[in-house]
Write a protein that holds these residues in place. Structure first.
Motif, short mmCIF file in Angstrom:
data_model
loop_
_atom_site.label_atom_id
_atom_site.label_comp_id
_atom_site.label_asym_id
_atom_site.label_seq_id
_atom_site.Cartn_x
_atom_site.Cartn_y
_atom_site.Cartn_z
N SER A 36 0.87 -1.25 -0.19
CA SER A 36 0.49 0.42 0.11
C SER A 36 1.08 1.38 -0.06
N ALA A 37 0.16 2.35 -0.58
CA ALA A 37 0.98 3.56 -0.57
C ALA A 37 0.60 3.73 0.70
N VAL A 38 1.64 4.97 1.36
CA VAL A 38 2.02 5.39 3.14
C VAL A 38 2.35 6.83 2.74
N SER A 39 1.85 7.71 3.88
CA SER A 39 2.47 8.77 3.46
C SER A 39 3.54 8.99 4.24
N ASP A 40 4.54 10.43 4.34
CA ASP A 40 5.30 10.73 4.20
C ASP A 40 5.74 10.41 5.85
N LEU A 41 4.50 10.92 6.97
CA LEU A 41 4.71 10.72 7.97
C LEU A 41 5.07 8.77 8.49
N GLU A 42 4.65 8.46 7.94
CA GLU A 42 4.90 6.85 7.76
C GLU A 42 5.59 5.96 7.65
N VAL A 43 7.23 6.98 7.56
CA VAL A 43 7.95 6.43 6.81
C VAL A 43 9.20 7.24 8.14
N PRO A 50 14.84 4.77 4.21
CA PRO A 50 12.99 5.46 4.40
C PRO A 50 12.47 4.25 4.73
N TYR A 51 12.05 3.64 5.55
CA TYR A 51 11.19 2.12 6.08
C TYR A 51 9.58 3.20 6.88
N SER A 52 8.74 2.04 6.02
CA SER A 52 7.61 1.31 6.13
C SER A 52 6.99 1.33 7.77
N ASP A 53 6.76 2.48 8.29
CA ASP A 53 6.73 2.33 9.92
C ASP A 53 5.63 1.38 10.31
N ARG A 54 4.67 0.89 9.40
CA ARG A 54 3.94 -0.15 9.87
C ARG A 54 4.46 -1.35 9.19
N GLY A 55 4.93 -1.86 8.14
CA GLY A 55 4.97 -2.80 7.47
C GLY A 55 6.85 -2.86 7.62
N LYS A 56 7.96 -1.97 8.13
CA LYS A 56 8.72 -2.59 9.02
C LYS A 56 9.81 -3.00 7.30
#
Length: 911
Positions: A187-194, A347-353
């Motif tokens: 999924s796409a994630v926002s800048d804040l979720e990175v 940059p890492y996905s905050d949720r997907g890790k």
């Protein structure tokens, strides 16, 4: 519930009491808000926890802070609403459900959207119910009749209203842009979720040959696999090394594709070789350069992180496996120049890790500039909201200034499905970037719009994506109060008063709520934003599930009680926004700090029990208020200290100094009231009935009831339990709805408090001298108090009876000077008062000296033994670390004991 006795049980049972009062408050809807009720509105909306499991210690800390504020303002007479709820947490819940399906050998696509959402709702009911029960165990004084969920019917209506309104205003648009793509959640994630993580990586240097055979350019990259999608190489136009090559072409290795050399000012001449490969489909800066120079975008990656058909021979490989394969291939072709160790941020996905991939994708966006400008104007022009601590204002402002358009679409199924419908043919064409669509609140409205364009036979399909969770959470402060309807709740409680949250979601949530509320209501949604710190473990590390050092708050509640945990979390706060440290033994589930708070509850319980046992069965109301003229010295002192504590508590709580307020109450209750005042009045209570005894009872009852009111916001259960027994008030009333004490200035006497400090210090000194001389507890002593200050002598004379009672003094002398020698006397000093205790006839000096010498010899033997062990290098080097550390600690303790014993021996020898 009505008590039939005025004495408390011998021991406090927190588990029975807490369950009883939580049930009592909820059954009677004690905390149900009423917009028609008088009083200044005070409203807090709970930061909604995700329905993804159980609460952690951070939730317990935050809930304790909020509940203390809410209970305090309710007792101040405010019309109070604390609104509870939970968040649907799209990415987190879907990841959990996808994992469950994978374990069953299935995928969500195989079972279909409808069955998947059924599972999600079932998960919500189970997990959300668990979270609500945990909140109940914490004793939070929320209005459960107003409980909300971000996907309940009313809030879904608010989301639809917001989306359609923003779209119609031109503030929501759909387009193909570069986004942060999370291969883990797809999924796409926002800048804040990175999250930017610093990693130890490599910088690979490759040669790209000029197409005319005249040489090559050397480029450097941290992501070699993306070179398969290169469509150009850029140099700085001011870089003389490459000016003559601008406009020529290179042949891309492996792919054998001709790509141009372009000039762009963005290129840093100092980085690498000054030549930058341009991959417009896989880097945001390259995307911008590609648009400036009309370079094509070639996507080489699938949404799961594997390479697609555009990657040529590497199709199907995982992106990191492809990296190794590409480097190996380039090395074999002789174009790999060198590999450097290189530390850089990824940059890492905050949720997907997992590391995110910049990908060009068709998504929905919110134009952010007008929303952020409105929030900035409120901050700069009216200081709204007010941050506590103030330092977070700059963080909030800097973020608003640097905002980019917000990608709000997520390629998920759990969440608010985007209210856009596409016109498709009977055969069900795939939705493309050019497919006509309509945005509407309902499918019927969308069909009507599309029929107006394409005729009666139009067939529609809704956009499969859902909205970013933060879109609905951004509406939370006003959607939960009934917006877009102008409800009585919205009129009374909005804007809300205080938002209590962690600094880590200022960007995710606080600013988004401010922007959305500013746009839709014209008001910033909260007056104050109280930013709390983190809960840290015994090693001062941040507690988290991923770090494996988190603590389930229910473990400590089951062991020590809710009030003890709540009070610990608040008392440990050094100041607004400061982190707290929670001492915890993971082997035994014991906590030094929480145990100290449990001891405090026991201290309060025993003090209250003693007071009630000495009130002759009367309540504070029956006893009445003591007449000022009848008050004795200790009564006037405790009433002054009580009223000072009231003033300080209110001041601390009004400025969010919750930790300071908790510490002040602890010191007053444990020290002034329990350790001193109760001891000071015991002789009066044990005496014959009369005015002095009655005044002591009246003062005790008055101060104890005031203490319960002061402490209630911090420890609601034990205070409610004691208050009901003390007052004999039945079910019709509750301590939670009593008025918070106010300072009675006529009782404040700072000079008296200062005088009493001298009396207390003198009692302590006399007690210490008794212990030092090993005087039996039952033995009476003589005391000589010498001071050249007439003021000090006067104070000591007024409190002489207290010195006799509390220090077992049978005869005291208060004098300006001491005439002659005083043999066999032990002495100390309090301020400028010399305190002397004659030992003749009370202590056998020689026997005491012999005892001290024997103890000293024993301790010195321990010091010698421990020193010898620690001087042995074999022991220090080979023994376990904890054994060596224990030996050093034992040595330090023994050396301190020896020092104390020598000092005592010296003093008795001198006598």
């Amino acid at each position: 519930m009505t008590s039939t006795f005025t004495n408390l049980p011998s021991q406090y049972d927190p588990f029975t009491a807490e369950a009883k009062w939580q049930q009592f408050w909820e059954e009677r809807q004690t905390f149900k808000a009423d917009p028609d009720r008088p009083g200044e509105p005070y409203c807090v909306v709970i930061p909604p926890p995700n329905v993804t499991g159980s609460l952690h210690m951070g939730h317990a800390f935050e809930s304790a802070l909020i509940d203390t504020l809410v209970r305090y303002h309710r007792m101040k007479g405010c019309n109070t609403l604390w609104l509870p709820g939970t968040d649907h947490a799209s990415i987190a819940v879907q990841a959990l459900l996808d994992k469950e399906l994978k374990q069953q050998g299935k995928t969500r696509h195989e079972i279909g959207r409808e069955k998947f959402l059924d599972r999600a709702w079932q998960w919500k009911e189970e997990s959300g119910g668990k979270i609500v029960n945990q909140l109940r165990r914490l004793g939070v004084s929320v209005d459960w009749t107003r409980e909300r969920f971000t996907m309940d019917e009313g809030l879904c209506d608010a989301v639809l209203e917001a989306f359609v309104s923003l779209y119609n205003e031109g503030l929501i648009y759909r387009g193909q842009y570069m986004v942060n793509w999370c291969p883990g959640t797809q999924s796409a994630v926002s800048d804040l979720e990175v999250e930017q993580k610093e990693v130890n990586g490599h910088l690979w240097h490759f040669r790209y040959p000029l197409s005319d055979g005249s040489g090559f350019l050397e480029v450097a990259t941290t992501r070699p696999e993306t070179m398969l999608g290169d469509t150009g190489v850029a140099v700085n136009p001011e870089d003389d090394r490459y000016a003559h090559l601008i406009g020529k072409t290179l042949t891309l290795p492996i792919m054998n594709r001709e790509i141009p050399i372009v000039a762009d000012e963005w290129v840093d001449r100092e980085f690498g070789t000054g030549c930058v490969k341009v991959t417009p489909a896989h880097d945001p800066n390259d995307f911008a350069m590609g648009q400036r120079h009309h370079l094509p975008s070639i996507n080489i990656m699938n949404k799961d992180g594997t390479l697609n058909e555009n990657a040529g021979p590497f199709e199907g490989l995982d992106r990191f496996e492809a990296r190794k394969a590409v480097v190996k291939r380039l090395e074999s072709e002789g174009v790999l120049v060198k590999v450097e160790d290189y530390k850089h941020t990824v940059p890492y996905s905050d949720r997907g890790k997992v590391p995110v991939e910049p990908l060009i994708s068709t998504q929905w966006f919110v134009k952010i500039e007008s929303l952020s400008q409105r929030a900035l104007s409120a901050l700069d022009d009216r200081q709204e909201p007010h941050f506590v601590p103030e330092r977070w204002t700059k963080v909030y402002r800097d973020w608003l200034v640097s905002l980019k358009d917000w990608c709000i679409s997520r390629q998920l199924w759990w969440g608010h499905q985007i209210p856009a419908w596409y016109a498709i043919s009977e055969t069900g064409d795939e939705i493309t970037d050019n497919t006509p669509f309509a945005v509407a609140k309902t499918e019927a409205e969308a069909i009507a719009q599309l029929q107006a364009q394409f005729g009666e036979n139009v067939k529609v399909a809704q956009d499969p994506d859902v909205l970013d969770t933060w879109f609905s959470s951004g509406l939370w402060p006003f959607s939960t109060l009934g917006w877009p309807e102008n409800t009585a709740d919205l009129q009374t409680y909005y804007p809300t008063t205080t938002l209590v949250t962690g600094f880590d979601i200022i960007f995710f949530w606080v600013a988004r709520m401010a922007m959305m509320a500013g746009h839709f209501t014209g008001k910033i949604p909260f007056k104050d934003v109280y930013i709390h710190g983190l809960v840290r473990d015994e090693n001062n590390k941040k507690m988290s599930k991923s770090a494996g050092n988190g603590i389930d708050p229910l473990i400590l509640i089951d062991k020590y009680g809710t009030d003890a945990l709540r009070y610990t979390l608040i008392r440990e706060v050094a100041g607004a926004g400061q982190d707290i440290r929670l001492e915890y033994n993971r082997k035994t589930d014991e906590s030094v700090s929480v145990e100290a708070s449990r001891n405090f509850t026991n201290k309060l319980w025993n003090a209250a029990r003693f007071v009630m046992m000495n009130l002759d069965g009367q309540t504070p109301q029956q006893l009445g208020t003591p007449a000022a003229s009848a008050l004795e010295l200790s009564d006037r002192w405790i009433l002054s200290r009580f009223n000072q504590t009231v003033r300080q508590s209110r001041e601390h709580l009004d400025r969010y100094g919750l930790g300071e307020a908790a510490k002040g109450l602890y010191e007053f209750i444990w020290g002034d009231f329990c350790d001193w005042y109760i001891e000071l009045v015991k002789s009066r209570l044990q005496g014959e009935p009369g005015p002095s005894r009655t005044v002591a009872q009246q003062t005790l009852a008055h101060v104890l009831e005031g203490i319960l009111k002061l402490l209630h916001p911090f420890m609601p259960h034990i205070t409610e339990e004691i208050w009901h027994t003390l007052t004999q008030i039945g079910e019709e009333e509750t301590l939670a709805l009593q008025l918070y004490p106010e300072t009675q200035g006529e009782f404040v006497d700072l000079e008296l408090e200062s005088d009493f400090d001298l009396l207390i210090a003198t009692v302590r000194t006399l007690r210490n001298l008794r212990a030092e001389a090993d005087i039996k507890p039952s033995a009476k002593i003589k005391a000589i108090l010498q001071s050249e200050s007439a003021k000090e002598r006067e104070i000591l004379a007024k409190g002489e009876a207290y010195l006799h009672d509390l220090a077992k003094v049978e005869e005291s002398t208060i004098a300006a000077t001491i005439d002659g020698d005083l043999p066999q006397t032990i002495a100390s000093v309090v301020g400028t008062v010399q305190v002397l205790v004659p030992l003749a006839g009370v202590v056998d000096i020689e026997a005491l000296k012999a005892k001290l010498e024997k103890n000293l010899a024993k301790v010195e033997g321990e010091v010698k033994s421990l020193s010898g062990r620690l001087a042995n290098r074999k022991f220090v080097d080979k023994a376990p670390e904890e054994v060596v550390r224990g030996a050093r600690e034992s040595l330090a303790e023994a050396e301190k004991q020896a020092e104390i014993l020598r000092d005592r021996l010296r003093r008795f020898t001198e006598n």
